[in-house]
Design an enzyme around this catalytic site. Structure first.
Site, PDB file in Angstrom:
ATOM      1  N   LYS A   1       0.834  -1.214   0.000  1.00  0.00           N
ATOM      2  CA  LYS A   1       0.000   0.000   0.000  1.00  0.00           C
ATOM      3  C   LYS A   1       0.869   1.264   0.000  1.00  0.00           C
ATOM      4  O   LYS A   1       0.670   2.168  -0.802  1.00  0.00           O
ATOM      5  CB  LYS A   1      -0.935   0.017   1.234  1.00  0.00           C
TER       6      LYS A   1
ATOM      7  N   ARG B   1     -10.304   0.811   7.916  1.00  0.00           N
ATOM      8  CA  ARG B   1      -9.865  -0.528   8.322  1.00  0.00           C
ATOM      9  C   ARG B   1     -10.924  -1.289   9.080  1.00  0.00           C
ATOM     10  O   ARG B   1     -10.686  -2.427   9.482  1.00  0.00           O
ATOM     11  CB  ARG B   1      -8.680  -0.353   9.254  1.00  0.00           C
TER      12      ARG B   1
ATOM     13  N   ARG C   1      11.890  -5.206   5.367  1.00  0.00           N
ATOM     14  CA  ARG C   1      11.609  -3.786   5.116  1.00  0.00           C
ATOM     15  C   ARG C   1      12.447  -2.868   6.015  1.00  0.00           C
ATOM     16  O   ARG C   1      12.640  -3.123   7.185  1.00  0.00           O
ATOM     17  CB  ARG C   1      10.133  -3.514   5.373  1.00  0.00           C
TER      18      ARG C   1
ATOM     19  N   ARG D   1      -1.280  -8.699  13.268  1.00  0.00           N
ATOM     20  CA  ARG D   1      -1.742  -7.716  12.276  1.00  0.00           C
ATOM     21  C   ARG D   1      -2.546  -8.406  11.176  1.00  0.00           C
ATOM     22  O   ARG D   1      -3.549  -7.888  10.703  1.00  0.00           O
ATOM     23  CB  ARG D   1      -0.539  -6.971  11.679  1.00  0.00           C
TER      24      ARG D   1
HETATM   25  P1  AP5 Z   1       4.804  -1.623   1.930  1.00  0.00           P
HETATM   26  O1  AP5 Z   1       4.460  -0.839   0.709  1.00  0.00           O
HETATM   27  O2  AP5 Z   1       5.515  -0.937   3.018  1.00  0.00           O
HETATM   28  O3  AP5 Z   1       3.480  -2.369   2.453  1.00  0.00           O
HETATM   29  P2  AP5 Z   1       2.202  -1.821   3.200  1.00  0.00           P
HETATM   30  O4  AP5 Z   1       0.996  -2.454   2.542  1.00  0.00           O
HETATM   31  O5  AP5 Z   1       2.225  -0.332   3.279  1.00  0.00           O
HETATM   32  O6  AP5 Z   1       2.407  -2.517   4.598  1.00  0.00           O
HETATM   33  P3  AP5 Z   1       2.279  -1.958   6.082  1.00  0.00           P
HETATM   34  O7  AP5 Z   1       3.030  -2.905   6.936  1.00  0.00           O
HETATM   35  O8  AP5 Z   1       2.634  -0.510   6.142  1.00  0.00           O
HETATM   36  O9  AP5 Z   1       0.732  -2.120   6.303  1.00  0.00           O
HETATM   37  P4  AP5 Z   1      -0.010  -2.155   7.641  1.00  0.00           P
HETATM   38  O10 AP5 Z   1      -1.415  -2.043   7.160  1.00  0.00           O
HETATM   39  O11 AP5 Z   1       0.279  -3.318   8.495  1.00  0.00           O
HETATM   40  O12 AP5 Z   1       0.638  -0.929   8.445  1.00  0.00           O
HETATM   41  P5  AP5 Z   1       0.134   0.548   8.742  1.00  0.00           P
HETATM   42  O13 AP5 Z   1       1.327   1.405   8.816  1.00  0.00           O
HETATM   43  O14 AP5 Z   1      -0.992   0.933   7.870  1.00  0.00           O
HETATM   44  O15 AP5 Z   1       5.651  -2.898   1.468  1.00  0.00           O
HETATM   45  C1  AP5 Z   1       6.220  -3.774   2.421  1.00  0.00           C
HETATM   46  C2  AP5 Z   1       7.633  -4.186   1.992  1.00  0.00           C
HETATM   47  O16 AP5 Z   1       7.541  -4.975   0.816  1.00  0.00           O
HETATM   48  C3  AP5 Z   1       8.559  -3.005   1.639  1.00  0.00           C
HETATM   49  O17 AP5 Z   1       9.859  -3.277   2.084  1.00  0.00           O
HETATM   50  C4  AP5 Z   1       8.506  -2.923   0.112  1.00  0.00           C
HETATM   51  O18 AP5 Z   1       9.738  -2.469  -0.406  1.00  0.00           O
HETATM   52  C5  AP5 Z   1       8.246  -4.380  -0.267  1.00  0.00           C
HETATM   53  N1  AP5 Z   1       7.363  -4.494  -1.432  1.00  0.00           N
HETATM   54  C6  AP5 Z   1       6.256  -3.730  -1.730  1.00  0.00           C
HETATM   55  N2  AP5 Z   1       5.700  -4.132  -2.885  1.00  0.00           N
HETATM   56  C7  AP5 Z   1       6.452  -5.185  -3.336  1.00  0.00           C
HETATM   57  C8  AP5 Z   1       6.387  -6.029  -4.481  1.00  0.00           C
HETATM   58  N3  AP5 Z   1       5.436  -5.871  -5.405  1.00  0.00           N
HETATM   59  N4  AP5 Z   1       7.325  -7.000  -4.605  1.00  0.00           N
HETATM   60  C9  AP5 Z   1       8.290  -7.170  -3.654  1.00  0.00           C
HETATM   61  N5  AP5 Z   1       8.426  -6.390  -2.555  1.00  0.00           N
HETATM   62  C10 AP5 Z   1       7.511  -5.410  -2.386  1.00  0.00           C
HETATM   63  O19 AP5 Z   1      -0.455   0.362  10.234  1.00  0.00           O
HETATM   64  C11 AP5 Z   1       0.372   0.047  11.320  1.00  0.00           C
HETATM   65  C12 AP5 Z   1      -0.465  -0.051  12.599  1.00  0.00           C
HETATM   66  O20 AP5 Z   1      -1.075   1.240  12.873  1.00  0.00           O
HETATM   67  C13 AP5 Z   1      -1.662  -1.022  12.559  1.00  0.00           C
HETATM   68  O21 AP5 Z   1      -1.259  -2.347  12.886  1.00  0.00           O
HETATM   69  C14 AP5 Z   1      -2.599  -0.405  13.596  1.00  0.00           C
HETATM   70  O22 AP5 Z   1      -2.185  -0.709  14.912  1.00  0.00           O
HETATM   71  C15 AP5 Z   1      -2.401   1.094  13.383  1.00  0.00           C
HETATM   72  N6  AP5 Z   1      -3.342   1.661  12.392  1.00  0.00           N
HETATM   73  C16 AP5 Z   1      -3.012   2.226  11.192  1.00  0.00           C
HETATM   74  N7  AP5 Z   1      -4.118   2.637  10.550  1.00  0.00           N
HETATM   75  C17 AP5 Z   1      -5.170   2.337  11.356  1.00  0.00           C
HETATM   76  C18 AP5 Z   1      -6.589   2.479  11.223  1.00  0.00           C
HETATM   77  N8  AP5 Z   1      -7.138   3.026  10.117  1.00  0.00           N
HETATM   78  N9  AP5 Z   1      -7.365   2.027  12.245  1.00  0.00           N
HETATM   79  C19 AP5 Z   1      -6.825   1.475  13.358  1.00  0.00           C
HETATM   80  N10 AP5 Z   1      -5.509   1.301  13.541  1.00  0.00           N
HETATM   81  C20 AP5 Z   1      -4.686   1.721  12.543  1.00  0.00           C
HETATM   82 MG    MG Z   2       2.412   1.040   4.863  1.00  0.00          MG
END
Ligand code: AP5
Ligand code: MG
Length: 215
Positions: A13, A87, A126, A171
């Site tokens: 994402k 979410r 990552r 997660r």
């Molecule tokens: P990356 O692009 O970083 O993936 P991502 O989908 O952004 O993953 P996240 O871990 O950020 O998602 P998340 O939903 O768990 O975390 P968030 O920060 O939203 O890619 C990952 C890796 O893979 C990178 O190293 C990249 O280089 C590599 N990659 C990408 N695409 C690739 C491909 N095609 N091929 C190979 N490699 C690839 O949330 C974190 C925490 O915050 C949650 O757990 C929760 O506690 C809280 N939170 C956030 N939003 C909310 C909400 N709306 N409501 C409640 N709690 C929330």
């Molecule tokens: Mg992210």
């Protein structure tokens, strides 16, 4: 144009939000990044959020909803890309109300479809630049020069504290239980598109571009 990127942890994402933002002049808004900024600043919200995030659970809806509404109002660009929001069903309903009140609409909800095996590999490799936030991966997205950020030249990098196997499992569970159920909500509205997130980053990006260009 306003877009939601939906998908499990590590679906790509953040990676795709950045690219799409640059290509279409849209502001990427990641609730995860906003929460990590709050944690860094030591605010009350940050203190509450840190424990929840490290446990791999979701931060309460009311905190998230008030945080994002303000950002949508103050973004610059031709629209927003929501990454990591909504979410839960409550967040999806609140977003609908919010957009209506602001006279905006959601044009595309793009679900990034990835295998769970790939997720662990992606998240455990990552890292990001501490200075400018540019994202990297030990195998899939290394800086051109080892240890030096391509974007800003910094040599400081960090890894997320929730990218460990135990928290990743929680997660994923939170995604299955609380986030995946909102997919039918968008499918019924006719705005849900699914993109295969398993290809290389460029391939996934081209597929997303095709979806938004097709209208
Ligand atoms: P990356 O692009 O970083 O993936 P991502 O989908 O952004 O993953 P996240 O871990 O950020 O998602 P998340 O939903 O768990 O975390 P968030 O920060 O939203 O890619 C990952 C890796 O893979 C990178 O190293 C990249 O280089 C590599 N990659 C990408 N695409 C690739 C491909 N095609 N091929 C190979 N490699 C690839 O949330 C974190 C925490 O915050 C949650 O757990 C929760 O506690 C809280 N939170 C956030 N939003 C909310 C909400 N709306 N409501 C409640 N709690 C929330
Ligand atoms: Mg992210």
């Amino acid at each position: 144009m306003n877009v939601i990127l939906l998908g499990p942890p590590g679906a790509g994402k953040g990676t795709q939000a950045q690219r799409l933002g640059d290509a279409f002049n849209l502001a990427p808004l990641s609730t995860g990044d906003m929460l990590r900024d709050e944690v860094k600043s030591g605010s009350n919200l940050g203190k509450t959020a840190k424990e929840i995030m490290d446990a791999g659970l979701l931060v309460p809806d009311d905190l998230i909803i008030s945080m994002i509404s303000d950002r949508i109002d103050h973004q610059s660009g031709d629209g927003v890309i929501l990454d990591g929001f909504p979410r839960t069903t409550a967040q999806a309903v609140a977003l609908d109300d919010m957009l209506e009140a602001k006279n905006l609409r959601m044009d595309f909800v793009i679900q990034l479809d990835v295998d769970e095996d790939a997720i662990v590999e992606r998240l455990s490799g990552r890292f990001s630049c501490t200075e400018c936030g540019a994202g990297y991966h030990d195998v899939f997205a290394k800086p051109s020069e080892d240890g030096v950020c391509d974007k800003c030249g910094s040599t400081e990098f960090s890894r997320r504290s929730d990218d460990n196997p135990e928290t990743i499992r929680s997660r994923l569970q939170a995604y299955r239980d609380q986030t995946a159920p909102i997919l039918p909500f968008y499918s019924e509205k006719g705005v849900l598109k699914t993109v295969d997130g398993m290809g290389a980053m460029e391939v996934v990006f081209n597929d997303i571009k095709e979806v938004v260009s097709a209208g």
